[in-house]
Enzyme design. Structure first.
Site, PDB file in Angstrom:
ATOM      1  N   GLY A   1     -11.718  -1.644   1.164  1.00  0.00           N
ATOM      2  CA  GLY A   1     -10.604  -0.945   1.663  1.00  0.00           C
ATOM      3  C   GLY A   1     -10.351   0.547   1.108  1.00  0.00           C
ATOM      4  O   GLY A   1      -9.407   1.300   1.764  1.00  0.00           O
TER       5      GLY A   1
ATOM      6  N   ASP B   1      -1.592  -6.117  -4.356  1.00  0.00           N
ATOM      7  CA  ASP B   1      -0.481  -7.408  -3.681  1.00  0.00           C
ATOM      8  C   ASP B   1      -0.304  -8.225  -4.509  1.00  0.00           C
ATOM      9  O   ASP B   1       0.418  -8.163  -5.496  1.00  0.00           O
ATOM     10  CB  ASP B   1      -1.525  -7.572  -2.221  1.00  0.00           C
ATOM     11  CG  ASP B   1      -0.850  -8.338  -1.310  1.00  0.00           C
ATOM     12  OD1 ASP B   1       0.345  -8.720  -1.731  1.00  0.00           O
ATOM     13  OD2 ASP B   1      -1.386  -8.679  -0.418  1.00  0.00           O
TER      14      ASP B   1
ATOM     15  N   VAL C   1       0.265  -4.304   6.137  1.00  0.00           N
ATOM     16  CA  VAL C   1      -0.190  -3.036   6.696  1.00  0.00           C
ATOM     17  C   VAL C   1      -1.801  -2.731   6.931  1.00  0.00           C
ATOM     18  O   VAL C   1      -2.420  -3.716   5.997  1.00  0.00           O
ATOM     19  CB  VAL C   1       0.258  -1.926   5.652  1.00  0.00           C
ATOM     20  CG1 VAL C   1       1.818  -1.915   5.517  1.00  0.00           C
ATOM     21  CG2 VAL C   1      -0.261  -2.459   4.152  1.00  0.00           C
TER      22      VAL C   1
HETATM   23  C1  PRP Z   1      -7.873  -6.482  -0.472  1.00  0.00           C
HETATM   24  C2  PRP Z   1      -7.574  -4.849  -0.924  1.00  0.00           C
HETATM   25  C3  PRP Z   1      -7.261  -5.277  -2.338  1.00  0.00           C
HETATM   26  C4  PRP Z   1      -6.743  -6.553  -2.343  1.00  0.00           C
HETATM   27  C5  PRP Z   1      -5.384  -7.065  -2.999  1.00  0.00           C
HETATM   28  O1  PRP Z   1      -9.239  -6.564  -0.356  1.00  0.00           O
HETATM   29  O2  PRP Z   1      -8.586  -4.117  -0.573  1.00  0.00           O
HETATM   30  O3  PRP Z   1      -8.607  -5.371  -2.937  1.00  0.00           O
HETATM   31  O4  PRP Z   1      -7.107  -7.097  -1.222  1.00  0.00           O
HETATM   32  O5  PRP Z   1      -4.957  -8.174  -2.854  1.00  0.00           O
HETATM   33  P1  PRP Z   1      -4.529  -9.098  -4.002  1.00  0.00           P
HETATM   34  O6  PRP Z   1      -3.879  -8.157  -5.071  1.00  0.00           O
HETATM   35  O7  PRP Z   1      -3.790  -9.979  -3.476  1.00  0.00           O
HETATM   36  O8  PRP Z   1      -5.826  -9.463  -4.683  1.00  0.00           O
HETATM   37  P2  PRP Z   1      -9.770  -7.654   0.825  1.00  0.00           P
HETATM   38  O9  PRP Z   1      -9.959  -8.973   0.013  1.00  0.00           O
HETATM   39  O10 PRP Z   1      -9.051  -7.733   1.953  1.00  0.00           O
HETATM   40  O11 PRP Z   1     -11.160  -6.769   0.952  1.00  0.00           O
HETATM   41  P3  PRP Z   1     -11.462  -5.495   1.646  1.00  0.00           P
HETATM   42  O12 PRP Z   1     -11.024  -4.412   0.632  1.00  0.00           O
HETATM   43  O13 PRP Z   1     -12.841  -5.300   2.091  1.00  0.00           O
HETATM   44  O14 PRP Z   1     -10.554  -5.331   2.853  1.00  0.00           O
END
Ligand code: PRP
Length: 203
Positions: free
Chosen positions: A62, A120, A170
């Site tokens: 991300g 998050d 988002v």
């Molecule tokens: C998302 C984002 C953060 C994490 C936040 O990653 O990039 O790293 O979730 O969420 P949290 O605070 O609830 O742990 P994701 O696992 O979707 O992977 P990505 O970065 O490949 O989209």
């Protein structure tokens, strides 16, 4: 000052490009707002990390756009590495963490800047922070573009925050839903039908 953003209304509401109107409900943060705030963040970071070469550790996938813009504005000696970590799977809820790429640079005794796109529940940042701390860096500072504090379950805050955002799902500017929408040049709120009906309709 961390800007708090809410979807704009009335005449100030940025218009969603026609191509995305079926899926994108509104633009939460425009490309101009992103550019301005990321420049401010890079100045804050630069003021704290002077002299020593730092190691920037960015979380895949991300952070791709945020990282590229942030480090371009950092006039500091740095080395860059990535940790691959994923929590969401194909849905919108954070689940178990899966590490898909490990750190390769040696961070022992180094100044580390840990970069993520969104804070998050805090599970990802707290777990990765602990993992890096165990490698005995001199210090670790954390930097996130978006902070959604309403959903926090772990006791974790970032040292540098781009925007405080409400609890909307988002996408864009690197953030995905089911691996889609990362290429939007702004941060957007999806129409609920997109994530309620799931990924089948997107295939
Ligand atoms: C998302 C984002 C953060 C994490 C936040 O990653 O990039 O790293 O979730 O969420 P949290 O605070 O609830 O742990 P994701 O696992 O979707 O992977 P990505 O970065 O490949 O989209």
């Amino acid at each position: 000052m961390k800007p708090s953003v809410r979807p704009a209304s009335g005449r100030s509401k940025p218009s969603v490009p026609p191509r995305w109107r079926k899926e994108v409900e509104s633009i939460l943060i425009t490309d101009a707002q992103l550019e301005k705030r990321i420049l401010q963040m890079s100045r804050e970071i630069q003021a704290d990390f002077t002299g020593r070469e730092m190691v920037v550790v960015s979380l895949l996938n991300g952070t791709v756009m945020f990282l590229a813009d942030l480090i371009r504005s950092l006039s500091l000696p740095l080395r860059l590495d990535f940790i691959g970590v994923s929590s969401y799977g194909a849905g919108t809820e954070s689940g178990d963490l899966v590490f898909t790429k490990e750190l390769r640079l040696d961070v022992r005794g180094r100044d580390v800047l840990l970069v993520d796109d969104i804070l998050d529940t805090g599970r990802t940042l707290s777990r990765v922070h602990a993992k890096i701390k165990a490698l005995k860096p001199r210090r670790i500072k954390t930097c996130v573009l978006l902070n959604k504090s309403a959903r926090r379950v772990e006791d974790v805050e970032a040292d540098y925050v781009g925007f405080e955002i409400p609890d909307y799902f988002v996408v864009g500017y690197g953030l995905d839903f089911a691996e889609r929408f990362r290429n939007l040049p702004f941060v957007a709120v999806l129409h609920p039908h997109v994530y309620k009906e799931g990924i089948k309709k997107l295939k």
